[in-house]
Design a protein around this motif. Structure first.
Motif, mmCIF file in Angstrom:
data_model
loop_
_atom_site.group_PDB
_atom_site.id
_atom_site.type_symbol
_atom_site.label_atom_id
_atom_site.label_comp_id
_atom_site.label_asym_id
_atom_site.label_seq_id
_atom_site.Cartn_x
_atom_site.Cartn_y
_atom_site.Cartn_z
ATOM 1 N N SER A 194 8.982 3.232 2.673
ATOM 2 C CA SER A 194 8.710 2.274 2.074
ATOM 3 C C SER A 194 7.496 1.865 1.607
ATOM 4 N N THR A 195 6.490 1.998 2.652
ATOM 5 C CA THR A 195 5.110 1.604 2.195
ATOM 6 C C THR A 195 4.248 2.746 1.768
ATOM 7 N N MET A 207 3.999 -6.208 -7.658
ATOM 8 C CA MET A 207 3.249 -5.379 -7.348
ATOM 9 C C MET A 207 1.831 -5.647 -6.426
ATOM 10 N N LYS A 208 1.719 -5.066 -5.252
ATOM 11 C CA LYS A 208 0.799 -5.589 -4.506
ATOM 12 C C LYS A 208 -0.638 -5.178 -4.862
ATOM 13 N N ASP A 237 3.768 4.076 -6.251
ATOM 14 C CA ASP A 237 3.839 3.362 -7.179
ATOM 15 C C ASP A 237 2.616 2.604 -7.617
ATOM 16 N N TRP A 238 1.809 2.038 -6.970
ATOM 17 C CA TRP A 238 0.482 1.505 -7.265
ATOM 18 C C TRP A 238 -0.160 2.482 -7.935
ATOM 19 N N GLU A 263 5.592 2.679 -2.033
ATOM 20 C CA GLU A 263 5.025 1.316 -2.767
ATOM 21 C C GLU A 263 3.582 1.886 -3.179
#
Ligand code: SF4
Length: 293
Positions: free
Chosen positions: A51-52, A1-2, A58-59, A55
């Motif tokens: 996709s960004t 995870m970023k 999801d974050w 993500e």
């Protein structure tokens, strides 16, 4: 995870979205030509990769457990193709089930590109609120400011958004017509808001931003911003000409001298009395140094 969400450059949101999860789905604004606007001058308009955005959702699913609202940034998420936008709304619903409202800026062009059925489909998938910048109800002023479309287009598109089930918040800008056009700008803007009859109307006061065409016009002696007193008189004329059936009228943005938060038509006379008191020096105003966008 970023480590954090992918927020590029300065991210702008309405005051009422201060506690929202800010999900950036585009960079900048697809129009980008309004003479007074310095919002996204450093960005070239682009749609961010799916996709960004996914993500980021999801974050947020891991780290934004207490935030109940999502605001889609930047200037105009509705310009996204319908299927891209639906996929984002569905992902929000799936991964952030505690979110109760998704909002976005909109403009007349992007609303017009959607059919009635597509607008209703966005509502069904979770888009509950759009913020539409009308800026002025005076066609001359809209043209002088480089706004896309005329007043009739904005009124029609705002009404379509509401008919589709979206809540509508409309912003206007005091001072855009300069002192010479102020009275007409205020009256016509009140009439346009009345014709649109949004859930919420918000008045901002013009602030000249270095690097914008309007700032250049001011430097060249071609535009005069209003004084504090002129701005108050314009706010008075605007409220006097605005007849909403049930909406909130706000002038509580940080750019304004006199913050008001009133329900129309109920509080109109009280608001006009307060503005008169301010004009008579009997009401404290926000000092110039505290004003900001
Ligand atoms: S005012 Fe709105 S539509 Fe105009 S350039 Fe700024 S963000 Fe874009």
């Amino acid at each position: 995870m970023k480590d954090e969400m992918d927020l590029v450059g300065m991210v702008i949101r309405p005051p009422s979205e201060a506690d929202s999860i800010l999900l950036q789905v585009t960079l900048g604004c697809s129009h980008g030509k309004c003479a007074f606007c310095g919002a996204y001058r450093e960005k070239r308009f682009a749609i961010k990769p799916e996709s960004t955005v996914f993500e980021d959702i999801d974050w947020a699913a891991a780290y934004c457990l207490r935030q109940r609202r999502v605001f889609l940034c930047d200037g105009d998420a509705l310009i996204l193709p319908q299927q891209r936008l639906l996929a984002i709304l569905d992902r929000i619903r799936e991964r952030l089930p505690w979110v109760t409202r998704v909002g976005s800026y909109a403009n007349a062009k992007s609303l017009k590109r959607k059919t009635d059925a597509e607008l209703a489909e966005l509502v069904a998938h979770g888009l509950g609120l759009v913020y539409l910048g009308l800026e002025s109800g005076d066609d001359k002023t809209l043209a002088a400011m480089g706004k896309h479309g005329d007043v009739a287009l904005h009124v029609a598109q705002g009404r379509r958004a509401m008919a589709a089930g979206m809540k509508l918040s409309v912003s206007v800008v005091l001072g855009l017509a300069g002192p010479e056009g102020a009275e007409e700008h205020a009256r016509l803007t009140g009439e346009a808001l009345s014709a649109m009859d949004p859930d919420q109307a918000a008045a901002l006061s013009l602030m000249l931003i270095p690097g914008t065409p309007l700032h250049d016009r001011w430097e060249a002696g071609l535009f005069t911003p209003p004084t504090q007193e002129q701005s108050l008189r314009e706010l008075r004329a605007l409220i006097a000409a605005t007849n909403l059936s049930r909406g909130l009228f706000l002038s509580d943005h940080a750019s304004n001298y006199l913050p008001l938060r009133i329900r129309l038509p109920r509080d109109k006379e009280e608001a006009l009395t307060r503005i008169d008191a301010a004009l008579a020096g009997q009401e404290a105003l926000r000092p110039e140094w505290q004003r900001r966008l």
